[in-house]
Design a protein around this motif. Structure first.
Motif, mmCIF file in Angstrom:
data_model
loop_
_atom_site.group_PDB
_atom_site.id
_atom_site.type_symbol
_atom_site.label_atom_id
_atom_site.label_comp_id
_atom_site.label_asym_id
_atom_site.label_seq_id
_atom_site.Cartn_x
_atom_site.Cartn_y
_atom_site.Cartn_z
ATOM 1 N N TYR A 136 -2.252 -4.134 -11.148
ATOM 2 C CA TYR A 136 -1.700 -4.578 -9.862
ATOM 3 C C TYR A 136 -1.252 -3.351 -9.077
ATOM 4 C CZ TYR A 136 0.940 -7.437 -6.536
ATOM 5 O OH TYR A 136 1.401 -8.046 -5.403
ATOM 6 N N THR A 159 0.483 -1.731 -6.120
ATOM 7 C CA THR A 159 1.502 -2.019 -5.109
ATOM 8 C C THR A 159 2.396 -0.810 -4.913
ATOM 9 O OG1 THR A 159 3.351 -3.478 -4.544
ATOM 10 C CG2 THR A 159 3.029 -2.991 -6.870
ATOM 11 N N HIS A 160 2.961 -0.758 -3.729
ATOM 12 C CA HIS A 160 3.931 0.312 -3.433
ATOM 13 C C HIS A 160 5.351 -0.091 -3.817
ATOM 14 C CE1 HIS A 160 0.869 2.639 -1.385
ATOM 15 N NE2 HIS A 160 0.600 1.625 -0.567
ATOM 16 N N GLU A 161 5.534 -1.329 -4.265
ATOM 17 C CA GLU A 161 6.868 -1.775 -4.646
ATOM 18 C C GLU A 161 7.291 -1.106 -5.951
ATOM 19 O OE1 GLU A 161 8.746 -3.461 -2.754
ATOM 20 O OE2 GLU A 161 7.279 -4.188 -1.291
ATOM 21 N N VAL A 203 7.103 -9.850 -6.697
ATOM 22 C CA VAL A 203 6.245 -10.107 -5.540
ATOM 23 C C VAL A 203 5.609 -11.485 -5.734
ATOM 24 C CG1 VAL A 203 4.274 -9.348 -4.166
ATOM 25 C CG2 VAL A 203 5.757 -7.644 -5.267
ATOM 26 N N ASP A 246 2.878 -14.072 -4.339
ATOM 27 C CA ASP A 246 1.691 -14.286 -3.513
ATOM 28 C C ASP A 246 1.581 -15.792 -3.280
ATOM 29 O OD1 ASP A 246 -0.841 -14.570 -2.411
ATOM 30 O OD2 ASP A 246 -1.742 -13.002 -3.639
ATOM 31 N N VAL A 286 6.650 -6.417 -11.175
ATOM 32 C CA VAL A 286 6.046 -5.086 -11.155
ATOM 33 C C VAL A 286 6.559 -4.246 -12.329
ATOM 34 C CG1 VAL A 286 5.715 -2.973 -9.815
ATOM 35 C CG2 VAL A 286 5.801 -5.208 -8.650
#
Length: 260
Positions: free
Chosen positions: A81, A83-85, A91, A93, A102
């Motif tokens: 996955y 992601t910048h988180e 998160v 969806d 994450v």
């Protein structure tokens, strides 16, 4: 004497003719009866040449999973996955009815969720403000206005719509919580809350703290298809908490599919 003999011959011939005629009349009945007995007792049943009216076509999102089996994309698993988180962020969806916790380094734990039905989806950023095990349920005023028959209070327990765990999102009326109806996972059914199976919500509950960031994506946001699934070890079974009814509050059993 000759006259008597002749009469007897005529009677004999007439009797034989009558018997023969009777046999001809009864033959179809006997044949039909015999055929019916063969069909009822011995003949093999013919297969139905037409499909059942109850046959339905599977959605592509069901991954051809048999009835009653959770589709692969909704099963808890570690997935790739991007992601910048930051690690530890949740998160959601909405459009794909999946929640990601994450882990960092391009990985996340994916969970299948149920989300808001038409007109009740939402998006934005919240933080977990409170956590509760086998939470009590206090339907918000907006929900009671829509469904006046709802109780004003329902004690936590197996019959409670919030299930085994709840994580409250900021000061909003929304929660991430469990459900006693796992058939609603992967569907748009709630009044805006995010629901997981009791086993999955207990697993997520054990990983997050108060203050955890929660990002809820819009329903029409571009979908990211997670790859490279690695099944997560199943969480221990969630022991049910007996429901306790407080004498000064109302409690009742309700359908878990539409009231929250």
């Amino acid at each position: 004497m000759a006259y008597i003999s002749e009469n007897r011959g005529q009677l004999s011939r007439a009797s034989r003719g009558l018997v023969f005629a009777t046999a001809l009349m009864l033959a179809p009945v006997l044949v039909a009866t015999q055929a019916s007995a063969q069909v009822l007792s011995y003949a093999p049943a013919m297969p139905n040449a037409f499909p059942s009216d109850s046959t339905t076509l599977a959605s592509p999102d069901d991954d051809a999973a048999p009835s009653g089996v959770t589709p692969e994309r909704l099963r808890r698993a570690v997935v790739a996955y991007d992601t910048h988180e930051a690690p530890g962020t949740i998160v959601i969806d909405t459009g794909r009815t999946t929640l990601y916790y994450v882990l960092g380094q391009g990985r996340a734990i994916r969970y299948g969720v149920g989300v808001g039905r038409e007109g009740f989806t939402w998006s934005g950023v919240q933080a977990i403000s409170r956590k509760a095990e086998w939470p009590d349920w206090h339907p918000p005023a907006e929900m009671i206005a829509r469904q006046p028959y709802l109780p004003r209070f329902m004690a936590g327990g197996p019959g409670n719509p919030l299930g085994a765990r709840a994580m409250y999102l900021g000061s909003s009326q929304y929660r991430i919580h469990g459900t006693n109806d796992p058939t609603t996972i992967g569907k748009f059914v709630s009044s805006g809350c995010i629901r997981l199976t009791n086993e999955d919500v207990a697993d997520l509950f054990s990983r997050v703290d108060v203050g955890t960031k929660v990002v809820v994506l819009p329903k029409n946001a571009p979908h990211f298809e997670a790859r490279g699934t690695i099944t997560v070890r199943p969480a221990a079974a969630v022991a049910p908490r007996p429901a306790v009814q407080r004498p000064d509050r109302q409690a009742m059993n309700l359908s878990t599919s539409t009231v929250y």
